[in-house]
Structures are given as C-alpha cells and as structure tokens.
Design a protein around this motif. Structure first.
Motif, PDB file in Angstrom:
ATOM      1  N   PHE A  51      22.363  64.342  50.208  1.00 47.06           N
ATOM      2  CA  PHE A  51      23.859  64.401  50.779  1.00 47.06           C
ATOM      3  C   PHE A  51      24.095  65.757  50.910  1.00 47.06           C
ATOM      4  N   THR A  52      23.689  66.775  50.444  1.00 47.51           N
ATOM      5  CA  THR A  52      24.061  68.166  50.649  1.00 47.51           C
ATOM      6  C   THR A  52      23.609  68.995  51.937  1.00 47.51           C
ATOM      7  N   GLY A  53      22.263  68.047  52.318  1.00 45.42           N
ATOM      8  CA  GLY A  53      21.510  68.717  53.455  1.00 45.42           C
ATOM      9  C   GLY A  53      20.573  69.674  52.940  1.00 45.42           C
ATOM     10  N   LYS A  54      20.199  69.866  51.763  1.00 47.29           N
ATOM     11  CA  LYS A  54      19.637  71.130  51.059  1.00 47.29           C
ATOM     12  C   LYS A  54      18.390  70.535  50.640  1.00 47.29           C
ATOM     13  N   ILE A  55      17.406  69.812  51.176  1.00 47.08           N
ATOM     14  CA  ILE A  55      16.376  69.200  50.532  1.00 47.08           C
ATOM     15  C   ILE A  55      15.379  70.173  50.208  1.00 47.08           C
ATOM     16  N   ILE A  56      14.924  71.180  51.198  1.00 41.35           N
ATOM     17  CA  ILE A  56      13.985  72.028  51.028  1.00 41.35           C
ATOM     18  C   ILE A  56      14.538  72.934  49.979  1.00 41.35           C
ATOM     19  N   GLU A  57      15.745  73.512  49.843  1.00 43.31           N
ATOM     20  CA  GLU A  57      16.202  74.691  49.009  1.00 43.31           C
ATOM     21  C   GLU A  57      15.987  73.966  47.601  1.00 43.31           C
ATOM     22  N   SER A  58      16.551  72.878  47.482  1.00 46.73           N
ATOM     23  CA  SER A  58      16.632  72.047  46.123  1.00 46.73           C
ATOM     24  C   SER A  58      15.137  71.532  45.717  1.00 46.73           C
ATOM     25  N   LEU A  59      14.405  71.456  46.247  1.00 48.73           N
ATOM     26  CA  LEU A  59      13.101  71.357  45.972  1.00 48.73           C
ATOM     27  C   LEU A  59      12.344  72.471  45.644  1.00 48.73           C
ATOM     28  N   LEU A  60      12.664  73.741  46.414  1.00 49.49           N
ATOM     29  CA  LEU A  60      12.249  75.135  46.017  1.00 49.49           C
ATOM     30  C   LEU A  60      12.695  75.649  44.422  1.00 49.49           C
ATOM     31  N   SER A  61      13.949  75.161  44.397  1.00 50.19           N
ATOM     32  CA  SER A  61      14.651  75.912  43.114  1.00 50.19           C
ATOM     33  C   SER A  61      13.798  74.966  41.877  1.00 50.19           C
ATOM     34  N   MET A  62      13.604  73.700  42.215  1.00 53.29           N
ATOM     35  CA  MET A  62      12.968  72.816  41.124  1.00 53.29           C
ATOM     36  C   MET A  62      11.537  73.322  40.905  1.00 53.29           C
ATOM     37  N   PHE A  63      10.779  73.691  41.851  1.00 51.28           N
ATOM     38  CA  PHE A  63       9.415  74.146  41.701  1.00 51.28           C
ATOM     39  C   PHE A  63       9.390  75.230  41.096  1.00 51.28           C
ATOM     40  N   ILE A  64      10.274  76.496  41.598  1.00 49.25           N
ATOM     41  CA  ILE A  64      10.180  77.623  40.912  1.00 49.25           C
ATOM     42  C   ILE A  64      10.780  77.718  39.547  1.00 49.25           C
ATOM     43  N   PHE A  65      11.538  76.733  39.457  1.00 47.78           N
ATOM     44  CA  PHE A  65      11.884  76.829  38.086  1.00 47.78           C
ATOM     45  C   PHE A  65      10.848  76.407  37.153  1.00 47.78           C
ATOM     46  N   ILE A  66      10.205  75.214  37.492  1.00 48.31           N
ATOM     47  CA  ILE A  66       8.947  74.968  36.463  1.00 48.31           C
ATOM     48  C   ILE A  66       7.851  75.958  36.431  1.00 48.31           C
ATOM     49  N   VAL A  67       7.832  76.680  37.491  1.00 49.81           N
ATOM     50  CA  VAL A  67       6.757  77.652  37.360  1.00 49.81           C
ATOM     51  C   VAL A  67       7.059  78.776  36.223  1.00 49.81           C
ATOM     52  N   ILE A  68       8.509  79.403  36.651  1.00 44.18           N
ATOM     53  CA  ILE A  68       8.723  80.386  35.753  1.00 44.18           C
ATOM     54  C   ILE A  68       9.081  79.986  34.166  1.00 44.18           C
ATOM     55  N   ARG A  69       9.399  78.604  33.869  1.00 46.20           N
ATOM     56  CA  ARG A  69       9.685  78.097  32.640  1.00 46.20           C
ATOM     57  C   ARG A  69       8.331  77.944  32.030  1.00 46.20           C
ATOM     58  N   LYS A  70       7.054  77.830  32.620  1.00 46.80           N
ATOM     59  CA  LYS A  70       5.982  77.794  31.882  1.00 46.80           C
ATOM     60  C   LYS A  70       5.471  79.124  31.493  1.00 46.80           C
ATOM     61  N   PHE A  71       5.991  80.051  31.801  1.00 43.74           N
ATOM     62  CA  PHE A  71       5.619  81.438  31.252  1.00 43.74           C
ATOM     63  C   PHE A  71       6.686  82.068  30.322  1.00 43.74           C
ATOM     64  N   SER A  72       7.960  81.467  30.695  1.00 45.69           N
ATOM     65  CA  SER A  72       9.226  81.927  29.734  1.00 45.69           C
ATOM     66  C   SER A  72       9.680  81.080  28.667  1.00 45.69           C
ATOM     67  N   GLY A  73       9.317  79.706  28.805  1.00 49.07           N
ATOM     68  CA  GLY A  73       9.700  79.036  27.843  1.00 49.07           C
ATOM     69  C   GLY A  73      11.263  78.705  27.811  1.00 49.07           C
ATOM     70  N   GLY A  74      12.058  78.420  26.912  1.00 51.26           N
ATOM     71  CA  GLY A  74      13.331  78.263  26.861  1.00 51.26           C
ATOM     72  C   GLY A  74      13.861  77.270  26.019  1.00 51.26           C
ATOM     73  N   VAL A  75      15.026  76.982  25.885  1.00 51.95           N
ATOM     74  CA  VAL A  75      15.838  75.825  24.991  1.00 51.95           C
ATOM     75  C   VAL A  75      15.451  74.430  25.551  1.00 51.95           C
ATOM     76  N   HIS A  76      15.331  73.557  24.645  1.00 50.12           N
ATOM     77  CA  HIS A  76      14.916  72.195  24.842  1.00 50.12           C
ATOM     78  C   HIS A  76      16.355  71.457  24.729  1.00 50.12           C
ATOM     79  N   LEU A  77      16.788  70.639  25.675  1.00 49.82           N
ATOM     80  CA  LEU A  77      17.727  69.679  25.182  1.00 49.82           C
ATOM     81  C   LEU A  77      17.268  68.527  24.377  1.00 49.82           C
ATOM     82  N   ARG A  78      17.944  67.979  23.557  1.00 50.49           N
ATOM     83  CA  ARG A  78      17.783  67.123  22.344  1.00 50.49           C
ATOM     84  C   ARG A  78      17.377  65.620  23.203  1.00 50.49           C
TER      85      ARG A  78
END
Length: 171
Positions: A51-78
């Motif tokens: 709907f936003t026309g930003k498929i590549i950018e959104s998937l890039l955001s998801m991928f890089i978030f997963i990568v950096i989260r593996k090394f940084s950790g962070g809060v978990h939702l319940r």
C-alpha cells in the motif's frame, strides 16, 4: 494472544504426534513462537508495504533490524503477537519518514549502543560467543557503515533498535 495460541496448539499437537521427541512441549512452543513471529512480521510488512509502495525499503528495514538486534539485544514485549504487530508497523513506517541529517541519527544510535548495549535478558547464544565490548563494537561498526551508505532507512532502523536497548523499559 493469537500467535501464542497457535504456538501452544501446534506444540501440543507435535508432542502428541511424536511423544519421544527430545524437545519438551514448552521448548517446541517457544521455537514455534519465534518462527511465527518472523513469518507474521514478514507477511504484514509485505502486505502493508504494498500500500505504501516501499516494499524494498520496508524489507531492508526488517532485515537490518534483525541483524543489529542479534548483536545488541533489547527489550522484549510481553506478547509475541504485540511484538509482531509493532515490528511490522515500525518497518512499514520507517521508509515513509523523510530524514535530512542522516549522520545525526547514526551518531545518536551509535552512542546509545556504546553506552547501553548490549542489553540481553535471557538470550545466551550470541553472548556466549562475544564479550560485551565486542558486541558494542560490532553494533557501532554496523551503524558506522551508514556514514558510507548514507541511507535514511538504515539510520532510522538503527535508531529504532537503539531505543529498545535503553534502560527505560523496566523489567
């Protein structure tokens, strides 16, 4: 919640079909939760970004978030379901935000990782292989790569993950 209910059902079913499997039902449920979280987030990101026309950018955001989260950790939702929904929202909104000063976002994210990362509660897999200093340096190196790449999507993704590392979330 939805994902938790599906995971519970599937783990009970799997254990019933193979009672001699070495993993107990709770371990199966936990692993199914993780798979459904990734799958649910991916599906929501694809659908929303159509709907936003930003498929590549959104998937890039998801991928890089997963990568950096593996090394940084962070809060978990319940709730895994809440995590899936919030993650998809973040990954779909980030490409829509206009950023003029990418370097400032990189500096803020890198500084947060330097002073507050890594932030792991229960995960031991990555922490057993790297020291806290190494994890900090990996996060800072990943963020620093964006001084060359100069991507607003990466800058906002790094900052959003850095916020989840801050000690403001309680237990």
């Amino acid at each position: 919640m939805v994902i938790e209910s599906i995971s519970l059902f599937l783990s009970k079913r799997l254990k019933m079909l193979d009672p001699d499997h070495p993993a107990d039902q709770e371990v199966l449920r936990w692993q199914i939760n993780i798979y459904l979280n990734y799958l649910g987030t991916l599906i929501l990101v694809i659908v929303c970004s159509l709907f936003t026309g930003k498929i590549i950018e959104s998937l890039l955001s998801m991928f890089i978030f997963i990568v950096i989260r593996k090394f940084s950790g962070g809060v978990h939702l319940r709730s895994i379901t809440a995590c899936t929904l919030l993650s998809a929202l973040i990954f779909c909104v980030i490409p829509l935000i206009k950023v003029d000063h990418i370097g400032i976002f990189n500096i803020i994210a890198g500084t947060i990782f330097l002073f507050y990362g890594p932030s792991f509660k229960d995960e031991v897999t990555i922490k057993s292989r790297f020291s806290n200093l190494q994890l900090k340096l990996i996060c800072i190196a990943i963020v620093s790569s964006n001084f060359i790449i100069d991507s607003p999507v990466l800058a906002l993704t790094f900052l959003s993950q850095a916020i989840f590392v801050l000690p403001i979330w309680g237990k």
